[in-house]
Scaffold this motif. Structure first.
Motif, PDB file in Angstrom:
ATOM      1  N   ALA A 353      44.127 -15.857 -19.835  1.00  0.00           N
ATOM      2  CA  ALA A 353      43.193 -14.827 -20.298  1.00  0.00           C
ATOM      3  C   ALA A 353      43.945 -13.598 -20.794  1.00  0.00           C
ATOM      4  O   ALA A 353      43.559 -12.975 -21.817  1.00  0.00           O
ATOM      5  CB  ALA A 353      42.252 -14.444 -19.143  1.00  0.00           C
ATOM      6  N   GLN A 354      45.014 -13.222 -20.131  1.00  0.00           N
ATOM      7  CA  GLN A 354      45.817 -12.100 -20.609  1.00  0.00           C
ATOM      8  C   GLN A 354      46.414 -12.376 -21.982  1.00  0.00           C
ATOM      9  O   GLN A 354      46.432 -11.517 -22.871  1.00  0.00           O
ATOM     10  CB  GLN A 354      46.926 -11.801 -19.609  1.00  0.00           C
ATOM     11  N   GLU A 355      46.913 -13.579 -22.186  1.00  0.00           N
ATOM     12  CA  GLU A 355      47.512 -13.937 -23.478  1.00  0.00           C
ATOM     13  C   GLU A 355      46.473 -13.902 -24.600  1.00  0.00           C
ATOM     14  O   GLU A 355      46.734 -13.376 -25.702  1.00  0.00           O
ATOM     15  CB  GLU A 355      48.151 -15.322 -23.373  1.00  0.00           C
ATOM     16  N   GLU A 356      45.285 -14.429 -24.329  1.00  0.00           N
ATOM     17  CA  GLU A 356      44.226 -14.426 -25.352  1.00  0.00           C
ATOM     18  C   GLU A 356      43.783 -13.004 -25.670  1.00  0.00           C
ATOM     19  O   GLU A 356      43.515 -12.665 -26.839  1.00  0.00           O
ATOM     20  CB  GLU A 356      43.045 -15.259 -24.867  1.00  0.00           C
ATOM     21  N   ARG A 357      43.700 -12.146 -24.665  1.00  0.00           N
ATOM     22  CA  ARG A 357      43.313 -10.757 -24.932  1.00  0.00           C
ATOM     23  C   ARG A 357      44.390 -10.059 -25.754  1.00  0.00           C
ATOM     24  O   ARG A 357      44.095  -9.265 -26.668  1.00  0.00           O
ATOM     25  CB  ARG A 357      43.111 -10.001 -23.614  1.00  0.00           C
ATOM     26  N   ARG A 358      45.621 -10.363 -25.465  1.00  0.00           N
ATOM     27  CA  ARG A 358      46.707  -9.759 -26.235  1.00  0.00           C
ATOM     28  C   ARG A 358      46.629 -10.196 -27.695  1.00  0.00           C
ATOM     29  O   ARG A 358      46.825  -9.383 -28.621  1.00  0.00           O
ATOM     30  CB  ARG A 358      48.051 -10.154 -25.628  1.00  0.00           C
ATOM     31  N   LYS A 359      46.331 -11.471 -27.919  1.00  0.00           N
ATOM     32  CA  LYS A 359      46.204 -11.952 -29.291  1.00  0.00           C
ATOM     33  C   LYS A 359      45.030 -11.292 -30.006  1.00  0.00           C
ATOM     34  O   LYS A 359      45.115 -10.923 -31.193  1.00  0.00           O
ATOM     35  CB  LYS A 359      46.033 -13.467 -29.298  1.00  0.00           C
ATOM     36  N   ALA A 360      43.911 -11.147 -29.323  1.00  0.00           N
ATOM     37  CA  ALA A 360      42.749 -10.500 -29.947  1.00  0.00           C
ATOM     38  C   ALA A 360      43.043  -9.045 -30.286  1.00  0.00           C
ATOM     39  O   ALA A 360      42.646  -8.528 -31.357  1.00  0.00           O
ATOM     40  CB  ALA A 360      41.553 -10.591 -29.005  1.00  0.00           C
ATOM     41  N   GLN A 361      43.749  -8.359 -29.416  1.00  0.00           N
ATOM     42  CA  GLN A 361      44.096  -6.966 -29.695  1.00  0.00           C
ATOM     43  C   GLN A 361      45.055  -6.859 -30.878  1.00  0.00           C
ATOM     44  O   GLN A 361      44.925  -5.970 -31.738  1.00  0.00           O
ATOM     45  CB  GLN A 361      44.703  -6.354 -28.439  1.00  0.00           C
ATOM     46  N   GLU A 362      46.007  -7.760 -30.976  1.00  0.00           N
ATOM     47  CA  GLU A 362      46.926  -7.758 -32.121  1.00  0.00           C
ATOM     48  C   GLU A 362      46.193  -8.034 -33.425  1.00  0.00           C
ATOM     49  O   GLU A 362      46.487  -7.423 -34.477  1.00  0.00           O
ATOM     50  CB  GLU A 362      48.028  -8.792 -31.898  1.00  0.00           C
ATOM     51  N   ILE A 453      36.849  -6.285 -38.577  1.00  0.00           N
ATOM     52  CA  ILE A 453      37.223  -5.438 -37.443  1.00  0.00           C
ATOM     53  C   ILE A 453      36.195  -5.559 -36.318  1.00  0.00           C
ATOM     54  O   ILE A 453      36.539  -5.602 -35.132  1.00  0.00           O
ATOM     55  CB  ILE A 453      37.401  -3.990 -37.919  1.00  0.00           C
ATOM     56  N   GLN A 454      34.908  -5.618 -36.684  1.00  0.00           N
ATOM     57  CA  GLN A 454      33.869  -5.768 -35.666  1.00  0.00           C
ATOM     58  C   GLN A 454      34.015  -7.095 -34.920  1.00  0.00           C
ATOM     59  O   GLN A 454      33.870  -7.157 -33.694  1.00  0.00           O
ATOM     60  CB  GLN A 454      32.486  -5.664 -36.314  1.00  0.00           C
ATOM     61  N   MET A 455      34.309  -8.169 -35.670  1.00  0.00           N
ATOM     62  CA  MET A 455      34.511  -9.457 -35.016  1.00  0.00           C
ATOM     63  C   MET A 455      35.733  -9.440 -34.103  1.00  0.00           C
ATOM     64  O   MET A 455      35.729  -9.974 -32.990  1.00  0.00           O
ATOM     65  CB  MET A 455      34.673 -10.557 -36.067  1.00  0.00           C
ATOM     66  N   ALA A 456      36.801  -8.773 -34.587  1.00  0.00           N
ATOM     67  CA  ALA A 456      37.995  -8.666 -33.743  1.00  0.00           C
ATOM     68  C   ALA A 456      37.709  -7.835 -32.500  1.00  0.00           C
ATOM     69  O   ALA A 456      38.190  -8.143 -31.396  1.00  0.00           O
ATOM     70  CB  ALA A 456      39.137  -8.044 -34.549  1.00  0.00           C
ATOM     71  N   GLN A 457      36.903  -6.802 -32.669  1.00  0.00           N
ATOM     72  CA  GLN A 457      36.546  -6.005 -31.503  1.00  0.00           C
ATOM     73  C   GLN A 457      35.677  -6.789 -30.523  1.00  0.00           C
ATOM     74  O   GLN A 457      35.840  -6.673 -29.299  1.00  0.00           O
ATOM     75  CB  GLN A 457      35.814  -4.735 -31.957  1.00  0.00           C
ATOM     76  N   ALA A 458      34.751  -7.586 -31.069  1.00  0.00           N
ATOM     77  CA  ALA A 458      33.926  -8.422 -30.187  1.00  0.00           C
ATOM     78  C   ALA A 458      34.790  -9.456 -29.457  1.00  0.00           C
ATOM     79  O   ALA A 458      34.605  -9.720 -28.243  1.00  0.00           O
ATOM     80  CB  ALA A 458      32.830  -9.115 -30.986  1.00  0.00           C
ATOM     81  N   ASP A 459      35.737 -10.048 -30.195  1.00  0.00           N
ATOM     82  CA  ASP A 459      36.639 -11.014 -29.544  1.00  0.00           C
ATOM     83  C   ASP A 459      37.475 -10.347 -28.466  1.00  0.00           C
ATOM     84  O   ASP A 459      37.703 -10.891 -27.378  1.00  0.00           O
ATOM     85  CB  ASP A 459      37.533 -11.632 -30.609  1.00  0.00           C
ATOM     86  N   ALA A 461      36.592  -7.710 -26.765  1.00  0.00           N
ATOM     87  CA  ALA A 461      35.710  -7.435 -25.622  1.00  0.00           C
ATOM     88  C   ALA A 461      35.492  -8.699 -24.781  1.00  0.00           C
ATOM     89  O   ALA A 461      35.481  -8.646 -23.539  1.00  0.00           O
ATOM     90  CB  ALA A 461      34.376  -6.887 -26.133  1.00  0.00           C
ATOM     91  N   ALA A 462      35.323  -9.838 -25.481  1.00  0.00           N
ATOM     92  CA  ALA A 462      35.150 -11.092 -24.744  1.00  0.00           C
ATOM     93  C   ALA A 462      36.402 -11.442 -23.942  1.00  0.00           C
ATOM     94  O   ALA A 462      36.331 -11.881 -22.786  1.00  0.00           O
ATOM     95  CB  ALA A 462      34.812 -12.220 -25.718  1.00  0.00           C
ATOM     96  N   ARG A 463      37.573 -11.212 -24.579  1.00  0.00           N
ATOM     97  CA  ARG A 463      38.820 -11.489 -23.853  1.00  0.00           C
ATOM     98  C   ARG A 463      38.982 -10.539 -22.666  1.00  0.00           C
ATOM     99  O   ARG A 463      39.518 -10.920 -21.627  1.00  0.00           O
ATOM    100  CB  ARG A 463      39.997 -11.357 -24.794  1.00  0.00           C
ATOM    101  N   ASP A 464      38.477  -9.331 -22.825  1.00  0.00           N
ATOM    102  CA  ASP A 464      38.522  -8.405 -21.691  1.00  0.00           C
ATOM    103  C   ASP A 464      37.663  -8.909 -20.536  1.00  0.00           C
ATOM    104  O   ASP A 464      38.066  -8.840 -19.360  1.00  0.00           O
ATOM    105  CB  ASP A 464      38.051  -7.024 -22.134  1.00  0.00           C
ATOM    106  N   MET A 465      36.488  -9.431 -20.895  1.00  0.00           N
ATOM    107  CA  MET A 465      35.604  -9.961 -19.849  1.00  0.00           C
ATOM    108  C   MET A 465      36.228 -11.195 -19.184  1.00  0.00           C
ATOM    109  O   MET A 465      36.180 -11.360 -17.958  1.00  0.00           O
ATOM    110  CB  MET A 465      34.247 -10.319 -20.452  1.00  0.00           C
TER     111      MET A 465
END
Length: 536
Positions: A353-362, A453-459, A461-465
């Motif tokens: 989950a940490q790796e996926e959130r990092r990818k979404a943030q990048e 950008i909105q989709m990346a932000q939603a992704d 947020a999902a990775r954060d959850m």
């Protein structure tokens, strides 16, 4: 003299009645017998009564009868016969004398054939059959040897006695054989066993201990596991597993490596039966281990009871302490793999989950860098605000121009100025609309960039959850792993024994007697059954 034959007939019939072989109805009446006796004696009934006391000649006859050596049975028989013939006798010998004077043989046994077959009589009617007077005198010089010929009754009695003696002899012989077998197969081994237990057996000291396997409280458990978490059934499998391990060869080998189990049982002062040979194999040592290490589990109480025995009480205590430490280590390792697997899965999920959130943030940062704008939505909103402001100003100028044109003679300078403002505002509005159109159309437009950008932000947020959920899962798994930990609690510590527990001389001797008796009984019954089957 005419009454003599009749008297003889009556006397024969009376003799038959006396021996039980005649008919009592054939006996003469008592008065006729007395008359006949009185006629022979030449006296009357009164004279006979008066001469009841024996005279000198009678005493001589009695002494002669006494010298014959009659038996008591013969004398009693003569007395009864005299009473049946109404002869008043002063004694048994006198009864014999009176019967002989009256011609009656007191010792003759009449038979039924004598009553049927007519006896030989002479011309006068007298009985001429030879009569044997018993008892007869035996000459002193004649050999007094018993007769070889035996009567059938005596022969039968002799044969019966012989059979009885033979049966008694065989019964006595069989009883002696039975006692010999019992002595050899039962009593002798029991005696040897008792001698060994009382005098030669090495004393064995035992050390007893008890311990429980507990599970951590699981207040958040549910279902059947939650119902059984506070009972002894929650650790039944663990207790059985520990019991099996302590009784295994692995525990014996570990105990031998640590404290030298084999060396304690191969010492010279131990009796040969319990001693372990110096070059004993692991299998032989394991048999001794199972004999002296006894472990039992009580499922009703959840307690594991252990009894360790050895020739030395201190060694027994040390063995018990070591085995308890082995059991504790085994309990700690029972759920370690399960807890490790659960924690590993939870940590792997958290890291993913940490790796996926990092990818979404990048990805979001890259999108923001593509338009050189940190906030495309802000730029679009700014353009919209500018367009709205220009449209408002344009409407005001158009109203101002309309107001000027309503005059009959409008000021030409103001009209031209207002027209110039209107023209400029229209150009500005067209420019702003063009910019807005460029921002909302095309692949690189601000609108598309804003959507990405909105989709990346939603992704993100999902990775954060998901990262937060993985973190909670890790914490929950850690708590569950802590609840699954098993604890070994020693309730009874091993203490050195002061008196030997084994051998128990009387109990072991009695047990040996019962075992040998059972073996002998089974072998005897089997041999008897086989003998009967073969004989039949």
């Amino acid at each position: 003299m005419t009454t003599k034959p009749k008297a003889n007939k009556y006397r024969n019939r009376r003799n038959a009645a006396d021996t039980g072989q005649g008919n009592p109805d054939d006996l003469p009446p008592p008065d006729l017998a007395e008359a006949a006796a009185n006629h022979r004696d030449g006296t009357t009934g009164e004279a006979a009564g008066e001469d009841a006391a024996p005279s000198l000649s009678d005493e001589a006859e009695i002494e002669a009868i006494k010298a014959e050596g009659l038996t008591g049975r013969q004398l009693r028989m003569a007395r009864r016969v005299a009473q049946k013939h109404n002869l008043q006798a002063a004694s048994d010998l006198d009864a014999v004398r009176l019967l002989r004077q009256n011609g009656i043989d007191p010792f003759k046994r009449s038979n039924m054939l004598e009553l049927v077959v007519p006896q030989a009589e002479d011309a006068e009617g007298n009985d001429t059959a030879p009569r044997v007077q018993l008892p007869q005198t035996v000459p002193g010089d004649a050999p007094s040897l018993p007769s070889v010929e035996l009567s059938p009754a005596e022969r039968r009695e002799h044969e019966i006695g012989k059979i009885q003696r033979d049966m008694m002899r065989r019964r006595r012989r069989k009883l002696l054989y039975l006692m010999g077998r019992l002595s050899f197969f039962v009593l002798l081994p029991t005696l040897l066993a008792g001698l060994y237990y009382f005098h030669y057996a090495t004393p064995i000291y035992s050390s007893k201990s008890e311990f429980l396997i507990l599970k951590a409280d699981n207040s958040g458990g549910s279902g059947l596991g939650g119902l059984l978490s506070g009972t002894q059934f929650a650790t039944t499998q663990d207790s059985i597993a520990v019991q099996s391990y302590l009784q295994s060869k692995d525990a014996m080998l570990r105990l031998d490596r640590d404290v030298g189990f084999k060396d304690q049982f191969n010492q010279d002062w131990i009796d040969p039966i319990q001693r372990l040979s110096p070059d004993a194999t692991n299998e032989e040592a394991y048999k001794t281990y199972k004999k002296y290490v006894k472990i039992g589990y009580d499922p009703t109480e959840g307690v594991v009871r252990m009894e360790v025995s050895s020739p030395d009480p201190l060694v027994s205590t040390e063995f018990s302490t070591r085995l308890i430490s082995y059991a504790e280590a085994r309990v700690n390792s029972l759920s370690q793999q399960k807890r490790g697997d659960q924690m590993k899965d939870a940590i792997d999920g958290f890291e993913a989950a940490q790796e996926e959130r990092r990818k979404a943030q990048e990805a979001l940062v890259e999108l923001q860098q593509q338009g050189a704008l940190l906030d495309p939505e802000g730029v679009i909103a700014s353009l919209r605000g500018q367009i709205n402001n220009v449209e408002v100003q344009l409407q005001e100028k158009q109203l101002q121009l309309a107001a000027l044109m309503d005059n009959a003679r409008p000021n030409q300078a103001k009209v031209e100025g207002t027209n110039g403002d209107i023209r400029r505002l229209e150009n500005l509005l067209a420019s702003l609309n063009a910019r807005m159109i460029d921002a909302s159309k095309g692949e690189n437009s601000l609108a598309q960039l804003s959507v990405n950008i909105q989709m990346a932000q939603a992704d993100l947020a999902a990775r954060d959850m998901m990262l937060q959920s993985a973190l909670q899962q890790v914490e929950q798994t850690r708590m569950e792993a802590n609840r699954q930990v098993r604890y070994l609690t020693v309730s009874v510590e091993p203490v050195p024994s002061e008196s030997p527990s084994y051998p128990s001389g009387f109990e072991n001797t009695l047990l040996a007697f019962l075992i040998f008796s059972g073996i002998y009984l089974m072998v005897s019954l089997t041999a008897s059954i086989l003998r009967e089957q073969v004989a039949s």
